[in-house]
Scaffold this motif. Structure first.
Motif, PDB file in Angstrom:
ATOM      1  N   LYS A 330       9.374  17.141   7.373  1.00 22.38           N
ATOM      2  CA  LYS A 330       8.486  16.620   8.224  1.00 22.38           C
ATOM      3  C   LYS A 330       9.234  16.044   9.596  1.00 22.38           C
ATOM      4  N   GLU A 376       3.736  12.899   7.990  1.00 22.44           N
ATOM      5  CA  GLU A 376       3.223  13.790   7.298  1.00 22.44           C
ATOM      6  C   GLU A 376       2.105  14.475   8.048  1.00 22.44           C
ATOM      7  N   THR A 377       1.386  13.775   8.607  1.00 25.70           N
ATOM      8  CA  THR A 377       0.010  14.168   9.467  1.00 25.70           C
ATOM      9  C   THR A 377       0.187  14.476  10.887  1.00 25.70           C
ATOM     10  N   ASN A 379       0.586  11.912  12.930  1.00 23.51           N
ATOM     11  CA  ASN A 379      -0.314  10.846  13.618  1.00 23.51           C
ATOM     12  C   ASN A 379       0.327  10.446  14.847  1.00 23.51           C
TER      13      ASN A 379
END
Length: 557
Positions: A330, A376-377, A379
């Motif tokens: 990521k 990971e997301t 954000n």
């Protein structure tokens, strides 16, 4: 300096925050009538809001001045060179005191050291002085001092002209060194450049004429730990105190061993917590427990469950796999709107965060877990607001220079490289890198930068103390350690305990750096009892923590 070892960065970043939490477990000692003190302090009124260390008069005596929140500050003149006291220029040592409670029996002053090397004792007391008085007992003054090279003490190990110049230079530094790229030779060259700057500023001109200046004699030649230990002796003498009461953590335990070895008949109540063995520090066996502490990120997350750990998976192995999958797949990740400007989160940056977080798992593992999930997301709102990401793009403000005692300095190396000098030997470094990598593949790339810095350091201590680090002390030393410490392993505490006959050893069944930073009513009560009446822990004593990483409160307290 280009490299700031995790031992230094981690301690300074979160020490006060975690100690405030750790001291929630403290039980108060009953107050008694205040006895008259041996030395009457002289106070001068001063505007606390405009307090300026360099405007505070320095003198041969300790003359206290109010400096905010009921605390007192002073600057005391001590010989730069203890081997030539009569004609030596003076070092100016900064002191900050949290006075003992007025309704308690007075027991003297406790000097404290927050580690580093390079940590500021005055800043430690300014931020958590009241908490420290609770830890050692209401009858003690708590005094933080800035060791030579640090904080508001002079000489100061400040080699760059401005803070912005240093920060600009440091931004070009490899975060982690790697034998497979050019980071090692590049880092060597950077450290060589800094070493030459420091030699020019701190190395002197080769003369030691009577009545010469600190700059002429070379302040960097007198920043060794033995000189600081003698400073502590002179401070307590000026306070009218026969023995040193002391609380030191991390590098502060090294300073404690120097003092106890040089002046064993001057040891009073003496606690060293997170013990690094002075015979090994800082180059040998430091990382033997680091991987075990890192494994706690996965195991405590699993124990806490999905409600408390955002990285939770059905097994410890799956949590570990998830963490490293995030770091490797990521990243790099752009964070264009970070607080201090555009930043890029890299695997190396996250790995550096692991090295900082292993010091204080209770506070740092949850924060690190949230950052990983945000990466990971993707954000962006969480990442943009993160102090960790902001640190990836440090601001260089050339128009707002901080006060000298608040600037970044090179004291870590002025001290460590004086005490434990290294030859500029590439083969020796390669062997050291292999050994550290064997101990901790994760931590070694960030740890070995200090070795490179000392290889290039060009200032030698005039008179270096090399041991033995042992002695029959006038009062027994209290040795304290977590069972797993990422940089000062428990084996070090056992060795130091064995070399100081009569000392007591307390083990805390916790992971992380500095036992008193993990909330434990058992540990705090033991430290308080020792400062109150000299009671040592029983042989084989083990205390349990009252808080675990991710899990929270345990043990019904």
């Amino acid at each position: 300096m280009p490299h700031r070892s995790p031992l230094h960065v981690g301690m300074r970043r979160v020490f006060s925050k975690v100690l405030l939490a750790g001291l929630l477990a403290i039980q108060q000692i009953d107050a008694r009538d205040l006895k008259s003190r041996k030395v009457t302090t002289r106070l001068r009124a001063r505007d606390d809001a405009a307090f300026d260390w360099y405007k505070l008069d320095a003198s041969e005596d300790i003359t206290w001045t109010p400096c905010g929140s009921g605390q007192q500050c002073a600057r005391v003149l001590l010989p730069l060179d203890y081997s030539r006291e009569a004609d030596s220029p003076k070092a100016t040592i900064a002191l900050q005191m949290q006075p003992a409670a007025g309704n308690a029996t007075y027991k003297g002053a406790v000097l404290v050291n927050p580690g580093g090397p390079g940590g500021s004792g005055t800043q430690m007391v300014a931020e958590i002085g009241t908490n420290l008085t609770e830890l050692v007992g209401a009858g003690y003054d708590v005094i933080g001092f800035d060791p030579r090279g640090t904080g508001a003490t002079l000489p100061l190990a400040q080699c760059f002209e401005t803070e912005s110049e240093l920060q600009t230079f440091a931004q070009r530094t490899p975060v982690l060194v790697n034998a497979s790229d050019d980071s090692i030779p590049y880092s060597k060259a950077q450290n060589d450049a800094v070493a030459q700057l420091c030699q020019r500023k701190l190395g002197g001109n080769g003369s030691e004429d009577a009545n010469g200046t600190v700059e002429e004699w070379g302040g960097g030649r007198f920043m060794d730990t033995a000189s600081v230990a003698t400073d502590m002796l002179r401070i307590i003498e000026k306070l009218g105190q026969d023995k040193l009461h002391y609380f030191g953590v991390s590098y502060g335990t090294i300073l404690g061993q120097y003092f106890a070895s040089l002046y064993p008949d001057k040891v009073g109540r003496f606690v060293i917590d997170a013990v690094c063995d002075a015979e090994y520090y800082p180059w040998n066996s430091a990382l033997v427990e680091t991987e075990g502490v890192i494994d706690g990120l996965y195991s405590y997350c699993h124990l806490a469950g999905p409600a408390k750990c955002p990285l939770y998976e059905s097994s410890i192995a799956k949590i570990k796999a998830r963490v490293w999958n995030i770091m490797k797949t990521k990243t790099p990740l752009a964070v264009p709107f970070a607080a201090q400007g555009p930043a890029v989160v890299t695997e190396a940056l996250l790995q550096q965060q692991i090295l900082n977080a292993v010091y204080f798992p209770i506070s740092e593992w949850p924060e690190f877990a949230n950052i990983l999930v945000a990466v990971e997301t993707n954000n962006q709102s969480v990442l943009a607001a993160s102090d960790f990401v902001a640190a990836a793009a440090p601001a260089c403000n050339s128009t707002n220079e901080p006060a000298p005692w608040l600037r970044t300095n090179s004291a870590e190396y002025a001290i460590a490289c004086s005490d434990y000098p290294l030859a500029d030997d590439p083969a020796a470094f390669d062997a050291y890198l292999r050994e550290m990598t064997r101990e901790s593949p994760i931590a070694a790339p960030g740890w070995v930068g200090s070795y490179l810095a000392c290889m290039k350091w060009k200032i030698e201590a005039k008179k270096r103390f090399a041991g033995p680090f042992a002695g029959n002390t006038s009062s027994p030393i209290f040795v304290l350690s977590n069972v797993l410490d990422p940089v000062c392993p428990f084996a070090h505490a056992r060795r130091v305990h064995a070399r100081f006959p009569g000392s007591g050893l307390l083990v805390q069944n916790a992971t992380g750096h500095v036992a008193t930073l993990t909330p434990s009513a058992c540990t705090v009560a033991a430290v308080q009892a020792y400062f109150a009446n000299g009671t040592l822990p029983a042989a084989g004593a083990v205390c349990q923590p009252n808080v675990l990483p991710f899990v929270g409160a345990v043990g019904g307290d």
